[in-house]
Design a protein around this motif. Structure first.
Motif, short mmCIF file in Angstrom:
data_model
loop_
_atom_site.label_atom_id
_atom_site.label_comp_id
_atom_site.label_asym_id
_atom_site.label_seq_id
_atom_site.Cartn_x
_atom_site.Cartn_y
_atom_site.Cartn_z
N PRO A 115 0.82 -1.21 0.00
CA PRO A 115 0.00 0.00 0.00
C PRO A 115 0.85 1.26 0.00
N ASP A 116 0.37 2.27 -0.68
CA ASP A 116 1.05 3.56 -0.75
C ASP A 116 0.07 4.60 -0.23
N PHE A 117 0.14 4.89 1.07
CA PHE A 117 -0.82 5.79 1.70
C PHE A 117 -0.45 7.24 1.43
N ALA A 118 -1.46 8.10 1.42
CA ALA A 118 -1.27 9.52 1.17
C ALA A 118 -0.46 10.15 2.30
N LEU A 119 0.50 10.98 1.91
CA LEU A 119 1.31 11.68 2.90
C LEU A 119 0.54 12.89 3.42
N VAL A 120 0.74 13.18 4.68
CA VAL A 120 0.15 14.36 5.30
C VAL A 120 1.04 15.54 4.97
N THR A 121 0.43 16.67 4.65
CA THR A 121 1.23 17.86 4.34
C THR A 121 1.19 18.90 5.45
N ASN A 122 0.10 18.92 6.24
CA ASN A 122 0.00 19.86 7.36
C ASN A 122 -1.14 19.40 8.26
N ILE A 123 -0.92 19.41 9.55
CA ILE A 123 -1.98 19.03 10.48
C ILE A 123 -1.68 19.61 11.85
N ASP A 124 -2.72 20.13 12.48
CA ASP A 124 -2.61 20.69 13.83
C ASP A 124 -2.86 19.59 14.84
N PRO A 125 -2.37 19.77 16.08
CA PRO A 125 -2.62 18.76 17.10
C PRO A 125 -4.11 18.68 17.42
N PRO A 126 -4.61 17.48 17.70
CA PRO A 126 -6.01 17.34 18.09
C PRO A 126 -6.28 18.13 19.37
N GLU A 127 -7.49 18.64 19.50
CA GLU A 127 -7.84 19.48 20.65
C GLU A 127 -7.83 18.72 21.97
N TRP A 128 -7.98 17.40 21.92
CA TRP A 128 -8.07 16.63 23.17
C TRP A 128 -6.70 16.29 23.74
N LEU A 129 -5.61 16.62 23.05
CA LEU A 129 -4.29 16.34 23.61
C LEU A 129 -4.02 17.27 24.80
N GLY A 130 -3.28 16.75 25.77
CA GLY A 130 -2.88 17.57 26.91
C GLY A 130 -1.86 18.62 26.47
N GLU A 131 -1.54 19.53 27.39
CA GLU A 131 -0.64 20.65 27.07
C GLU A 131 0.73 20.17 26.62
N ASN A 132 1.35 19.26 27.38
CA ASN A 132 2.68 18.75 27.00
C ASN A 132 2.61 17.94 25.71
N ALA A 133 1.53 17.18 25.52
CA ALA A 133 1.38 16.39 24.30
C ALA A 133 1.28 17.30 23.09
N ALA A 134 0.53 18.40 23.21
CA ALA A 134 0.40 19.34 22.10
C ALA A 134 1.75 20.01 21.79
N LYS A 135 2.53 20.29 22.83
CA LYS A 135 3.86 20.89 22.61
C LYS A 135 4.76 19.95 21.82
N VAL A 136 4.78 18.67 22.23
CA VAL A 136 5.66 17.73 21.53
C VAL A 136 5.14 17.47 20.12
N TRP A 137 3.82 17.48 19.92
CA TRP A 137 3.24 17.36 18.58
C TRP A 137 3.80 18.47 17.68
N LYS A 138 3.81 19.69 18.21
CA LYS A 138 4.26 20.84 17.42
C LYS A 138 5.77 20.80 17.15
N MET A 139 6.51 20.02 17.92
CA MET A 139 7.94 19.85 17.66
C MET A 139 8.20 18.71 16.68
N VAL A 140 7.47 17.60 16.83
CA VAL A 140 7.76 16.38 16.08
C VAL A 140 7.12 16.38 14.69
N VAL A 141 5.85 16.75 14.62
CA VAL A 141 5.12 16.65 13.34
C VAL A 141 5.78 17.47 12.22
N PRO A 142 6.21 18.72 12.46
CA PRO A 142 6.87 19.44 11.37
C PRO A 142 8.12 18.73 10.83
N GLU A 143 8.85 18.05 11.71
CA GLU A 143 10.03 17.31 11.26
C GLU A 143 9.63 16.11 10.41
#
Length: 159
Positions: A34-62
């Motif tokens: 399978p060749d799944f579609a790549l994500v190009t941009n996505i914000d952290p889900p609203e239900w993530l905790g504060e620290n989880a949202a911070k790490v999302w914003k660090m990891v996902v762009p990379e």
């Protein structure tokens, strides 16, 4: 898991990785992978905790920059970020109450937050490895931004 049909032994390499290595095993490559579609941009889900949202914003762009984050991987990113959030909360509890706490019977016992921190850390390692967030697993990932060799002699050697 050992003993489970289809799951024992080493995890298979992705077909793209085998192809870039010149198919050293000379076995037929999986043309139906399978060749799944790549994500190009996505914000952290609203239900993530504060620290989880911070790490999302660090990891996902990379991961997006490396072009290795598919839509089907988002649950792994969410699990990694949630495990990080749980680890931070457990570490805060250990810092606040100490490594040893008073048990129900009045005697000293290991702080249960240490167990929670250890479990969250294991989850971070597992999900981080799936996403290529540690040096060993990162070296095994073939991203969409990797250039194939332009050395014409490499094709002769791989024939």
């Amino acid at each position: 898991m050992a003993g489970v049909a289809g799951r024992s032994g080493r995890r298979p390499k992705p077909t793209a990785q085998k192809a870039l290595a010149g198919n050293p095993g000379k076995r037929a490559l999986n043309k139906n992978e399978p060749d799944f579609a790549l994500v190009t941009n996505i914000d952290p889900p609203e239900w993530l905790g504060e620290n989880a949202a911070k790490v999302w914003k660090m990891v996902v762009p990379e991961l997006l920059r490396a072009k290795v984050l598919a839509l089907t991987d988002l649950h792994n990113v969410e699990a990694f970020c949630t495990a990080y959030d749980n680890w931070r909360m457990a570490q805060d509890a250990v810092r606040e109450h100490g490594i040893v706490v008073t048990g129900a019977m009045g005697g000293p016992m290991k702080n249960p937050a240490l167990t929670a921190a250890n479990e969250a850390m294991r989850q971070m390692v597992t999900f981080g490895s799936m996403l290529g967030l540690d040096p060993a697993s990162r070296s095994r990932i073939i991203g969409g931004n990797k250039q194939q060799s332009t050395n014409e002699f490499a094709a002769i050697l791989n024939s």
